[in-house]
Design a protein around this motif. Structure first.
Motif, PDB file in Angstrom:
ATOM      1  N   GLY A  73    -118.083  58.830  32.185  1.00  0.00           N
ATOM      2  CA  GLY A  73    -116.874  57.774  32.197  1.00  0.00           C
ATOM      3  C   GLY A  73    -117.086  56.735  31.355  1.00  0.00           C
ATOM      4  O   GLY A  73    -118.055  55.854  31.639  1.00  0.00           O
ATOM      5  N   GLY A  74    -116.427  56.784  30.369  1.00  0.00           N
ATOM      6  CA  GLY A  74    -116.522  55.556  29.469  1.00  0.00           C
ATOM      7  C   GLY A  74    -117.335  55.812  28.250  1.00  0.00           C
ATOM      8  O   GLY A  74    -118.115  56.640  28.099  1.00  0.00           O
ATOM      9  N   ASN A  75    -117.069  54.991  27.229  1.00  0.00           N
ATOM     10  CA  ASN A  75    -117.831  55.073  26.123  1.00  0.00           C
ATOM     11  C   ASN A  75    -118.918  54.088  25.796  1.00  0.00           C
ATOM     12  O   ASN A  75    -118.377  52.677  25.680  1.00  0.00           O
ATOM     13  N   PRO A  76    -120.108  53.904  26.154  1.00  0.00           N
ATOM     14  CA  PRO A  76    -120.956  52.757  26.155  1.00  0.00           C
ATOM     15  C   PRO A  76    -120.811  52.143  24.868  1.00  0.00           C
ATOM     16  O   PRO A  76    -121.069  50.863  24.649  1.00  0.00           O
ATOM     17  N   PHE A  77    -120.819  52.707  23.664  1.00  0.00           N
ATOM     18  CA  PHE A  77    -120.548  52.207  22.338  1.00  0.00           C
ATOM     19  C   PHE A  77    -119.484  51.411  22.225  1.00  0.00           C
ATOM     20  O   PHE A  77    -119.379  50.521  21.372  1.00  0.00           O
ATOM     21  N   GLN A 120    -115.069  64.698  29.159  1.00  0.00           N
ATOM     22  CA  GLN A 120    -113.903  65.718  29.014  1.00  0.00           C
ATOM     23  C   GLN A 120    -113.687  66.260  27.641  1.00  0.00           C
ATOM     24  O   GLN A 120    -113.057  67.419  27.290  1.00  0.00           O
ATOM     25  N   PHE A 121    -113.984  65.416  26.654  1.00  0.00           N
ATOM     26  CA  PHE A 121    -113.725  65.694  25.258  1.00  0.00           C
ATOM     27  C   PHE A 121    -114.982  65.566  24.408  1.00  0.00           C
ATOM     28  O   PHE A 121    -115.888  65.037  24.858  1.00  0.00           O
ATOM     29  N   TRP A 122    -114.912  66.242  23.318  1.00  0.00           N
ATOM     30  CA  TRP A 122    -116.138  65.989  22.247  1.00  0.00           C
ATOM     31  C   TRP A 122    -116.222  64.629  21.599  1.00  0.00           C
ATOM     32  O   TRP A 122    -115.715  64.595  20.514  1.00  0.00           O
ATOM     33  N   ALA A 129    -119.044  69.401  30.307  1.00  0.00           N
ATOM     34  CA  ALA A 129    -117.562  69.212  30.237  1.00  0.00           C
ATOM     35  C   ALA A 129    -116.796  70.469  31.011  1.00  0.00           C
ATOM     36  O   ALA A 129    -117.537  71.353  31.374  1.00  0.00           O
ATOM     37  N   ARG A 130    -115.763  69.767  31.415  1.00  0.00           N
ATOM     38  CA  ARG A 130    -114.732  70.698  32.007  1.00  0.00           C
ATOM     39  C   ARG A 130    -113.902  71.409  31.150  1.00  0.00           C
ATOM     40  O   ARG A 130    -113.298  70.977  30.456  1.00  0.00           O
ATOM     41  N   TYR A 131    -113.995  72.654  31.143  1.00  0.00           N
ATOM     42  CA  TYR A 131    -113.303  73.363  30.314  1.00  0.00           C
ATOM     43  C   TYR A 131    -112.201  74.233  30.879  1.00  0.00           C
ATOM     44  O   TYR A 131    -112.419  74.928  32.016  1.00  0.00           O
ATOM     45  N   HIS A 132    -110.887  73.848  30.697  1.00  0.00           N
ATOM     46  CA  HIS A 132    -109.789  74.600  31.310  1.00  0.00           C
ATOM     47  C   HIS A 132    -109.177  75.670  30.409  1.00  0.00           C
ATOM     48  O   HIS A 132    -108.886  75.404  29.280  1.00  0.00           O
ATOM     49  N   ARG A 133    -109.224  76.772  30.834  1.00  0.00           N
ATOM     50  CA  ARG A 133    -108.635  77.951  30.009  1.00  0.00           C
ATOM     51  C   ARG A 133    -107.430  78.034  30.477  1.00  0.00           C
ATOM     52  O   ARG A 133    -106.890  78.187  31.702  1.00  0.00           O
ATOM     53  N   PRO A 134    -106.437  78.029  29.578  1.00  0.00           N
ATOM     54  CA  PRO A 134    -104.923  78.053  29.782  1.00  0.00           C
ATOM     55  C   PRO A 134    -104.492  79.477  30.442  1.00  0.00           C
ATOM     56  O   PRO A 134    -105.048  80.453  29.962  1.00  0.00           O
TER      57      PRO A 134
END
Length: 83
Positions: free
Chosen positions: A34-38, A62-64, A76-81
């Motif tokens: 959660g969150g971006n330390p940078f 959740q994203f790259w 990462a959680r990948y959700h396949r449609p």
């Protein structure tokens, strides 16, 4: 957030917090979720240097993102449609 680079770069060094003296631990693994330390740190070059110190950095994202790209392991959680 300001002391995370200090903690990684100077394990064992003393610091004062809330009227008491403490020591930075020797961090070998970082698990970030959660969150971006940078995004929150004042000195990005110093944080980038500190980010290399732990043996393993796990980023739960959740994203790259750019921060995920600087990690050793990305969860990462990948959700396949349609699944």
């Amino acid at each position: 957030m300001a002391r995370i680079a200090d903690m990684m770069l100077q394990p064992g060094e003393r610091f004062c917090y809330n009227g008491a003296e403490h020591r930075y631990p020797d961090i070998r693994l970082v698990y970030w979720a959660g969150g971006n330390p940078f995004h929150h740190h004042q000195d990005l070059n110093r944080l980038r240097l500190a980010w290399r110190k732990p043996e393993t950095v796990v980023f739960h994202e959740q994203f790259w993102t750019p921060a995920a790209k600087m990690s050793d392991i990305v969860l990462a959680r990948y959700h396949r449609p349609g699944a």
